[in-house]
Scaffold this motif. Structure first.
Motif, PDB file in Angstrom:
ATOM      1  N   GLY A 143       0.771  -1.185   0.010  1.00  0.00           N
ATOM      2  CA  GLY A 143       0.046   0.033  -0.117  1.00  0.00           C
ATOM      3  C   GLY A 143       0.807   1.318   0.085  1.00  0.00           C
ATOM      4  O   GLY A 143       2.099   1.283  -0.333  1.00  0.00           O
ATOM      5  N   CYS A 144       0.271   2.603   0.154  1.00  0.00           N
ATOM      6  CA  CYS A 144       0.761   3.428   0.561  1.00  0.00           C
ATOM      7  C   CYS A 144       0.797   3.916   1.958  1.00  0.00           C
ATOM      8  O   CYS A 144      -0.308   3.930   2.807  1.00  0.00           O
ATOM      9  CB  CYS A 144       0.013   4.790  -0.356  1.00  0.00           C
ATOM     10  SG  CYS A 144      -0.187   4.500  -1.863  1.00  0.00           S
ATOM     11  N   GLY A 145       1.821   4.366   2.604  1.00  0.00           N
ATOM     12  CA  GLY A 145       2.092   4.584   4.014  1.00  0.00           C
ATOM     13  C   GLY A 145       2.777   5.814   4.380  1.00  0.00           C
ATOM     14  O   GLY A 145       3.488   6.391   3.704  1.00  0.00           O
ATOM     15  N   ASP A 146       2.017   6.485   5.450  1.00  0.00           N
ATOM     16  CA  ASP A 146       2.768   7.471   6.019  1.00  0.00           C
ATOM     17  C   ASP A 146       3.949   7.008   6.996  1.00  0.00           C
ATOM     18  O   ASP A 146       3.930   5.849   7.472  1.00  0.00           O
ATOM     19  CB  ASP A 146       1.831   8.052   7.021  1.00  0.00           C
ATOM     20  CG  ASP A 146       0.553   8.869   6.105  1.00  0.00           C
ATOM     21  OD1 ASP A 146       0.885   9.735   5.425  1.00  0.00           O
ATOM     22  OD2 ASP A 146      -0.702   8.335   6.265  1.00  0.00           O
ATOM     23  N   LEU A 147       4.695   7.709   7.339  1.00  0.00           N
ATOM     24  CA  LEU A 147       5.910   7.424   8.233  1.00  0.00           C
ATOM     25  C   LEU A 147       6.370   6.034   7.997  1.00  0.00           C
ATOM     26  O   LEU A 147       6.427   5.258   8.866  1.00  0.00           O
ATOM     27  CB  LEU A 147       5.258   7.419   9.741  1.00  0.00           C
ATOM     28  CG  LEU A 147       5.029   8.906  10.223  1.00  0.00           C
ATOM     29  CD1 LEU A 147       4.181   8.699  11.545  1.00  0.00           C
ATOM     30  CD2 LEU A 147       5.908   9.727  10.136  1.00  0.00           C
ATOM     31  N   CYS A 148       6.669   5.918   6.744  1.00  0.00           N
ATOM     32  CA  CYS A 148       7.323   4.489   6.597  1.00  0.00           C
ATOM     33  C   CYS A 148       8.641   4.195   6.798  1.00  0.00           C
ATOM     34  O   CYS A 148       9.530   4.692   6.491  1.00  0.00           O
ATOM     35  CB  CYS A 148       6.934   4.244   4.885  1.00  0.00           C
ATOM     36  SG  CYS A 148       7.061   2.402   4.418  1.00  0.00           S
ATOM     37  N   LEU A 149       8.851   3.049   7.589  1.00  0.00           N
ATOM     38  CA  LEU A 149      10.263   2.854   7.955  1.00  0.00           C
ATOM     39  C   LEU A 149      10.573   1.249   7.496  1.00  0.00           C
ATOM     40  O   LEU A 149       9.696   0.570   7.621  1.00  0.00           O
ATOM     41  CB  LEU A 149      10.390   2.844   9.346  1.00  0.00           C
ATOM     42  CG  LEU A 149      10.422   4.131  10.275  1.00  0.00           C
ATOM     43  CD1 LEU A 149      10.448   3.902  11.820  1.00  0.00           C
ATOM     44  CD2 LEU A 149      11.639   5.009   9.809  1.00  0.00           C
ATOM     45  N   SER A 150      11.629   1.303   6.909  1.00  0.00           N
ATOM     46  CA  SER A 150      12.115   0.020   6.339  1.00  0.00           C
ATOM     47  C   SER A 150      12.807  -0.705   7.449  1.00  0.00           C
ATOM     48  O   SER A 150      13.605  -0.214   7.868  1.00  0.00           O
ATOM     49  CB  SER A 150      13.282   0.089   5.105  1.00  0.00           C
ATOM     50  OG  SER A 150      12.631   0.467   3.914  1.00  0.00           O
ATOM     51  N   LEU A 151      12.309  -1.596   7.786  1.00  0.00           N
ATOM     52  CA  LEU A 151      12.861  -2.534   9.089  1.00  0.00           C
ATOM     53  C   LEU A 151      12.364  -4.140   9.045  1.00  0.00           C
ATOM     54  O   LEU A 151      11.473  -4.485   8.286  1.00  0.00           O
ATOM     55  CB  LEU A 151      12.562  -1.958  10.308  1.00  0.00           C
ATOM     56  CG  LEU A 151      10.892  -1.712  10.666  1.00  0.00           C
ATOM     57  CD1 LEU A 151      10.359  -2.964  11.170  1.00  0.00           C
ATOM     58  CD2 LEU A 151      10.821  -0.580  11.568  1.00  0.00           C
ATOM     59  N   SER A 152      13.107  -4.958   9.824  1.00  0.00           N
ATOM     60  CA  SER A 152      12.812  -6.122   9.905  1.00  0.00           C
ATOM     61  C   SER A 152      12.860  -6.699  11.198  1.00  0.00           C
ATOM     62  O   SER A 152      13.561  -6.100  12.161  1.00  0.00           O
ATOM     63  CB  SER A 152      13.590  -7.061   9.030  1.00  0.00           C
ATOM     64  OG  SER A 152      13.852  -6.831   7.821  1.00  0.00           O
ATOM     65  N   PHE A 153      11.848  -7.410  11.696  1.00  0.00           N
ATOM     66  CA  PHE A 153      11.918  -7.983  13.213  1.00  0.00           C
ATOM     67  C   PHE A 153      11.479  -9.383  13.224  1.00  0.00           C
ATOM     68  O   PHE A 153      10.823  -9.697  12.362  1.00  0.00           O
ATOM     69  CB  PHE A 153      11.252  -7.203  14.133  1.00  0.00           C
ATOM     70  CG  PHE A 153       9.947  -6.878  13.811  1.00  0.00           C
ATOM     71  CD1 PHE A 153       9.122  -7.880  14.211  1.00  0.00           C
ATOM     72  CD2 PHE A 153       9.393  -5.913  12.876  1.00  0.00           C
ATOM     73  CE1 PHE A 153       7.552  -7.522  14.087  1.00  0.00           C
ATOM     74  CE2 PHE A 153       8.126  -5.549  12.690  1.00  0.00           C
ATOM     75  CZ  PHE A 153       7.057  -6.704  13.407  1.00  0.00           C
ATOM     76  N   PHE A 154      11.831 -10.279  14.145  1.00  0.00           N
ATOM     77  CA  PHE A 154      11.268 -11.464  14.459  1.00  0.00           C
ATOM     78  C   PHE A 154      10.216 -11.404  15.346  1.00  0.00           C
ATOM     79  O   PHE A 154      10.474 -10.750  16.377  1.00  0.00           O
ATOM     80  CB  PHE A 154      12.382 -12.345  14.969  1.00  0.00           C
ATOM     81  CG  PHE A 154      13.560 -12.852  13.680  1.00  0.00           C
ATOM     82  CD1 PHE A 154      13.178 -13.775  13.095  1.00  0.00           C
ATOM     83  CD2 PHE A 154      14.566 -12.092  13.199  1.00  0.00           C
ATOM     84  CE1 PHE A 154      14.024 -14.346  11.691  1.00  0.00           C
ATOM     85  CE2 PHE A 154      15.221 -12.319  12.304  1.00  0.00           C
ATOM     86  CZ  PHE A 154      14.993 -13.721  11.625  1.00  0.00           C
ATOM     87  N   ARG A 155       9.373 -12.442  15.533  1.00  0.00           N
ATOM     88  CA  ARG A 155       8.604 -12.380  16.224  1.00  0.00           C
ATOM     89  C   ARG A 155       8.073 -13.946  16.466  1.00  0.00           C
ATOM     90  O   ARG A 155       7.540 -14.512  15.303  1.00  0.00           O
ATOM     91  CB  ARG A 155       7.013 -11.764  15.902  1.00  0.00           C
ATOM     92  CG  ARG A 155       6.319 -11.751  17.073  1.00  0.00           C
ATOM     93  CD  ARG A 155       4.817 -10.700  16.576  1.00  0.00           C
ATOM     94  NE  ARG A 155       4.271 -11.008  15.377  1.00  0.00           N
ATOM     95  CZ  ARG A 155       3.627 -10.346  14.335  1.00  0.00           C
ATOM     96  NH1 ARG A 155       3.374  -9.050  14.588  1.00  0.00           N
ATOM     97  NH2 ARG A 155       3.088 -10.954  13.516  1.00  0.00           N
ATOM     98  N   GLN A 156       8.464 -14.402  17.618  1.00  0.00           N
ATOM     99  CA  GLN A 156       8.586 -15.962  17.650  1.00  0.00           C
ATOM    100  C   GLN A 156       9.260 -16.501  16.632  1.00  0.00           C
ATOM    101  O   GLN A 156      10.348 -15.864  16.240  1.00  0.00           O
ATOM    102  CB  GLN A 156       6.892 -16.667  17.620  1.00  0.00           C
ATOM    103  CG  GLN A 156       6.645 -16.505  19.062  1.00  0.00           C
ATOM    104  CD  GLN A 156       5.207 -15.793  19.019  1.00  0.00           C
ATOM    105  OE1 GLN A 156       4.450 -16.007  17.798  1.00  0.00           O
ATOM    106  NE2 GLN A 156       4.929 -15.118  20.091  1.00  0.00           N
ATOM    107  N   SER A 157       9.115 -17.417  15.689  1.00  0.00           N
ATOM    108  CA  SER A 157       9.767 -18.013  14.596  1.00  0.00           C
ATOM    109  C   SER A 157       9.650 -17.345  13.347  1.00  0.00           C
ATOM    110  O   SER A 157      10.124 -17.675  12.117  1.00  0.00           O
ATOM    111  CB  SER A 157       9.852 -19.446  14.347  1.00  0.00           C
ATOM    112  OG  SER A 157       8.528 -19.555  14.130  1.00  0.00           O
ATOM    113  N   VAL A 158       8.897 -16.201  13.180  1.00  0.00           N
ATOM    114  CA  VAL A 158       8.421 -15.671  12.002  1.00  0.00           C
ATOM    115  C   VAL A 158       9.114 -14.215  11.909  1.00  0.00           C
ATOM    116  O   VAL A 158       9.237 -13.441  12.864  1.00  0.00           O
ATOM    117  CB  VAL A 158       6.744 -15.245  12.157  1.00  0.00           C
ATOM    118  CG1 VAL A 158       6.450 -14.343  11.091  1.00  0.00           C
ATOM    119  CG2 VAL A 158       6.128 -16.941  12.084  1.00  0.00           C
TER     120      VAL A 158
END
Ligand SMILES: *[C@@H]1O[C@H](CO)[C@@H](O)[C@H](O)[C@H]1NC(C)=O
Length: 99
Positions: free
Chosen positions: A68-83
């Protein structure tokens, strides 16, 4: 190709709708594990400081995602449990948030 024709159609639509400086992005609330939009595939136009975004959720292979189109878009990665969740933001080209 079918994909090319589809892109042309989307590009045409976006130009018709478009404000000149705005960037068209793919919009899809739910992209499935094959990278195919399941519902409400459309095009949005960035406004102001918005960017195109791509969100991918995967555990080695793609589980699902969204665009989509987003405000305050930050490129980032994170893990949540094994995902792993990846946010990618871009504004360097029309439809830069493709899967
Ligand atoms: C994703 O959606 C497409 C189109 O509906 C379908 O052909 C494909 O099998 C789906 N993939 C998965 C993994 O559900």
């Amino acid at each position: 190709s079918e994909m090319g024709a589809r892109l042309l159609l989307l590009l045409g639509l976006s130009l018709l709708l478009g404000v000149l400086q705005a960037l068209p992005c793919f919009t899809c609330p739910r992209v499935n594990a094959s990278g195919v939009c399941e519902t409400w595939e459309s095009v949005c136009q960035t406004q102001g400081s918005q960017q195109c975004f791509l969100r991918k959720v995967y555990d080695g292979r793609l589980l699902y995602g969204s665009q989509g189109c987003g405000d305050l878009c930050l490129s980032l990665s994170f893990f949540r449990q094994s995902v792993q969740v990846d946010f990618v933001c871009c504004n360097d080209a029309p439809f830069c948030n493709r899967f």
